[in-house]
Design a protein around this motif. Sequence first.
Motif, PDB file in Angstrom:
ATOM      1  N   ARG A  35      49.673  17.946 156.738  1.00 24.35           N
ATOM      2  CA  ARG A  35      49.041  16.748 157.117  1.00 24.35           C
ATOM      3  C   ARG A  35      47.672  17.026 156.885  1.00 24.35           C
ATOM      4  N   ARG A  36      47.127  15.888 155.956  1.00 24.55           N
ATOM      5  CA  ARG A  36      45.456  15.959 155.699  1.00 24.55           C
ATOM      6  C   ARG A  36      45.261  14.377 155.768  1.00 24.55           C
ATOM      7  N   GLY A  64      47.329  11.663 156.840  1.00 27.36           N
ATOM      8  CA  GLY A  64      48.628  11.354 156.139  1.00 27.36           C
ATOM      9  C   GLY A  64      49.436  12.515 155.741  1.00 27.36           C
ATOM     10  N   TRP A  65      50.629  12.553 155.309  1.00 28.47           N
ATOM     11  CA  TRP A  65      51.329  13.777 154.969  1.00 28.47           C
ATOM     12  C   TRP A  65      51.428  13.891 153.327  1.00 28.47           C
ATOM     13  N   GLN A  95      58.117  22.251 159.403  1.00 33.74           N
ATOM     14  CA  GLN A  95      57.395  22.619 157.848  1.00 33.74           C
ATOM     15  C   GLN A  95      57.888  23.889 157.581  1.00 33.74           C
ATOM     16  N   ASP A 143      48.452  24.454 156.481  1.00 37.44           N
ATOM     17  CA  ASP A 143      48.173  23.609 157.499  1.00 37.44           C
ATOM     18  C   ASP A 143      47.162  24.334 158.531  1.00 37.44           C
ATOM     19  N   SER A 198      62.795  15.426 162.772  1.00 40.02           N
ATOM     20  CA  SER A 198      61.718  15.613 161.885  1.00 40.02           C
ATOM     21  C   SER A 198      62.462  16.102 160.571  1.00 40.02           C
TER      22      SER A 198
END
Length: 292
Positions: free
Chosen positions: A22-23, A26-27, A44, A52, A258
């Motif tokens: 995530r940055r 957003g992903w 992840q 991350d 997820s």
Amino acid sequence: MLPAGKRLAFAAQGERRCLGVRRAGGWIVCPYAAVLDGASAKDQCARCAQLDRSRSVAADTMADDPRPYGVYLAYFGPGLLKVGITAAERGSARLVEQGAIAYAWLGRGPLMAARRAEALLGSALAVPDRFAKAAKRAARGALPPVSERAAELAQLHRRARELAGWPEALEPVAFACTDHTELFGLGRVPPEVAELGGMTAGAEIVGEVLAGVGSDVYLRLAGEAVGEAGGGAAEVVGGAAGGEAGGVVAVLDARGLSGWVLGAASGRVTTVPVRAAASRMREREGEQEGLF
């Protein structure tokens, strides 16, 4: 959105994949296309998680964050009070995500001042900064009245403010308790709740939403549910067709969804393993040993 009364009927398809990093809100897709364990809450792979945390407030690798932070006290059950910090701009979102039954703000200020206050409570008052999910779930089955929750928070808030060494840059916040009983729908959660196991390819969940607490979704399962016996073998634990009153109520950690592709369920029953809550399993083991 998962409001009370919503019917769910979905199946896991293919393989569970890492969500990436995530940055900037957003992903970024995982460059390794890593396959994840379906039973884990982690979304992840190890390498993406490491990246991350290379710039993360939680991992103390983002000390230059200029945003103001809030220090909070969160209540999860009798004796289960923790201290934590969150960016002020997020408001109470962090408390909702953690499934805090009630909370109160303690102070606001720069990140490092908030961190010092968090450490001060940990060293001087032995207030933890986290609790295991199993402990949080178990506490929800026997919560005291709202007034008692507020009183326990108020007592800790007062003790915290009396501590020597309070960071000067942290502005104190007067005590005010916020309770999430209505938001979470705690009144719809019965004392006895089973737990849904991890998803696997082809596994299905069919039921009706009762409540949501943080990442935990409480469902009244439709039809008969497949359970786990003490030795891990499957057994039928029962249920009511169509999710009617009297069906098995089980809690699902939605974090485990997820990374899966979810499609429509082909059947009418939940095929994900259902097990008794950890507290109930320990009680049964004690009964078998003649301890209860």
